[in-house]
Design an enzyme around this catalytic site. Sequence first.
Site, PDB file in Angstrom:
ATOM      1  N   LYS A   1       1.353   2.151   7.257  1.00  0.00           N
ATOM      2  CA  LYS A   1       1.669   1.398   8.465  1.00  0.00           C
ATOM      3  C   LYS A   1       2.512   2.212   9.426  1.00  0.00           C
ATOM      4  O   LYS A   1       3.119   3.221   9.072  1.00  0.00           O
ATOM      5  CB  LYS A   1       2.385   0.093   8.108  1.00  0.00           C
ATOM      6  CG  LYS A   1       1.477  -0.935   7.450  1.00  0.00           C
ATOM      7  CD  LYS A   1       0.225  -1.239   8.269  1.00  0.00           C
ATOM      8  CE  LYS A   1       0.536  -1.924   9.579  1.00  0.00           C
ATOM      9  NZ  LYS A   1      -0.697  -2.113  10.406  1.00  0.00           N
TER      10      LYS A   1
ATOM     11  N   ARG B   1       0.835  -1.193   0.000  1.00  0.00           N
ATOM     12  CA  ARG B   1       0.000   0.000   0.000  1.00  0.00           C
ATOM     13  C   ARG B   1       0.880   1.258   0.000  1.00  0.00           C
ATOM     14  O   ARG B   1       2.081   1.196   0.254  1.00  0.00           O
ATOM     15  CB  ARG B   1      -0.924   0.003   1.216  1.00  0.00           C
ATOM     16  CG  ARG B   1      -2.022  -1.046   1.167  1.00  0.00           C
ATOM     17  CD  ARG B   1      -2.828  -1.099   2.452  1.00  0.00           C
ATOM     18  NE  ARG B   1      -2.054  -1.668   3.556  1.00  0.00           N
ATOM     19  CZ  ARG B   1      -2.517  -1.812   4.792  1.00  0.00           C
ATOM     20  NH1 ARG B   1      -3.743  -1.405   5.098  1.00  0.00           N
ATOM     21  NH2 ARG B   1      -1.764  -2.356   5.738  1.00  0.00           N
TER      22      ARG B   1
ATOM     23  N   TYR C   1      -1.366   4.944  10.418  1.00  0.00           N
ATOM     24  CA  TYR C   1      -1.735   4.017  11.490  1.00  0.00           C
ATOM     25  C   TYR C   1      -0.565   3.898  12.452  1.00  0.00           C
ATOM     26  O   TYR C   1       0.600   3.820  12.039  1.00  0.00           O
ATOM     27  CB  TYR C   1      -2.063   2.631  10.930  1.00  0.00           C
ATOM     28  CG  TYR C   1      -3.389   2.539  10.207  1.00  0.00           C
ATOM     29  CD1 TYR C   1      -4.585   2.758  10.883  1.00  0.00           C
ATOM     30  CD2 TYR C   1      -3.434   2.210   8.857  1.00  0.00           C
ATOM     31  CE1 TYR C   1      -5.803   2.665  10.226  1.00  0.00           C
ATOM     32  CE2 TYR C   1      -4.648   2.115   8.185  1.00  0.00           C
ATOM     33  CZ  TYR C   1      -5.833   2.345   8.876  1.00  0.00           C
ATOM     34  OH  TYR C   1      -7.037   2.250   8.224  1.00  0.00           O
TER      35      TYR C   1
ATOM     36  N   GLU D   1      -6.266   5.246  13.411  1.00  0.00           N
ATOM     37  CA  GLU D   1      -7.198   4.332  14.075  1.00  0.00           C
ATOM     38  C   GLU D   1      -7.925   4.929  15.269  1.00  0.00           C
ATOM     39  O   GLU D   1      -8.846   4.306  15.806  1.00  0.00           O
ATOM     40  CB  GLU D   1      -6.465   3.045  14.509  1.00  0.00           C
ATOM     41  CG  GLU D   1      -5.539   3.184  15.700  1.00  0.00           C
ATOM     42  CD  GLU D   1      -4.125   3.608  15.320  1.00  0.00           C
ATOM     43  OE1 GLU D   1      -3.241   3.596  16.202  1.00  0.00           O
ATOM     44  OE2 GLU D   1      -3.893   3.958  14.137  1.00  0.00           O
TER      45      GLU D   1
END
Length: 372
Positions: free
Chosen positions: A75, A15, A94, A118
């Site tokens: 990430k 990603r 995140y 998140e």
Amino acid sequence: MLIGVPKEIKNHEYRVGLVPASVRELVGNGHTAIVETAAGGGIGFSDDDYIAAGAAIAGTAAEVFEKADMIVKVKEPQAGECLMLREGQILYTYLHLAPDPDQTKALVASGAVCIAYETVTAPTGGLPLLAPMSQVAGRMSMQAAAHCLEKAQGGSGVLLGGVPGVEPGKVVILGGGVVGSNAAMMAVGLGADVSILDRNNLVLNDLVNRFGSSLKTVYSTNDAVERLVLEADVVIGGVLIPGAAAPKLVSADMIKRMKPGSVVVDVAIDQGGCFETAHATTHADPTYMVDDVVHYCVANMPGGVARTSTFALNNATLPFAVALANKGYKQALSDDAHLRMGLNVHHGKITNEPVANDLGYDYVPPEDVLAG
């Protein structure tokens, strides 16, 4: 503002923080962008695609981190990336800090302003930047479970949907939120015998209205969890407490008493996992066995379907990225209480209460640090 997009370096993570269309949106708002070479290659975007959208291309991640005012990732930053962050630099990605004391310590030491996807909330409730990846992970969890049940993968050799004359496999889903409801949709579609547990009666009512009699809803108690887990061929863990470590709902003793060849998929592993025997795995080596039970605990499941996941994530994260760039982070967070909930670390202080409680830091409310 200069927005930087480094290439993701976690195992099998394809990603990317911003697709070219998102870069174009930010450039159209008067900002500049720098993207590490090949950052979008895993989902079919070339450096030329980013150049056409208005970005400059950097040869290394170090150049991106050195120049950018705001880093946009997918990430959590790996150890080397944490060392490249600097005082006052915005990190928007995140984080999943509660089960990760090493990353938390590194981000505190960096002095950066760290906004976690998140923990951003929505006016209608829920976690809008986590939801699209939870949808993907919930759906993927059943694909993974069905594969792991195959005998060659260590499973019991059960076909989840069964065939005429042979009963289907039993699927138990812990948590009826976004992960659980999407896992249920896939399990029901496969023809499995599906039970889903939750402590919220409104959630259980919504599941009944959505699925009717094609699944069983069960109020979650310790007794119900134990009884259903021991009967299951597949258990999906999808329980989340925003910002905090996931509760351990399935003990090692329960795992030991499960049917040999049964499968557990811990979608909550990013937050520490809800199986006592769970530890994070990767797409390169996704499973391991404990007491003849297959454990699938990949910590970045949506990375396996990186193109779909990136577009879904950008749809949710881009409006907030634009607000942060247009207004500056202090004004953007002051104006939007829901975005403000995403602030986890600010100039060495922990500004998310569950993270502070879980890891033993002093909690400083985000309103206090923004007020100076």
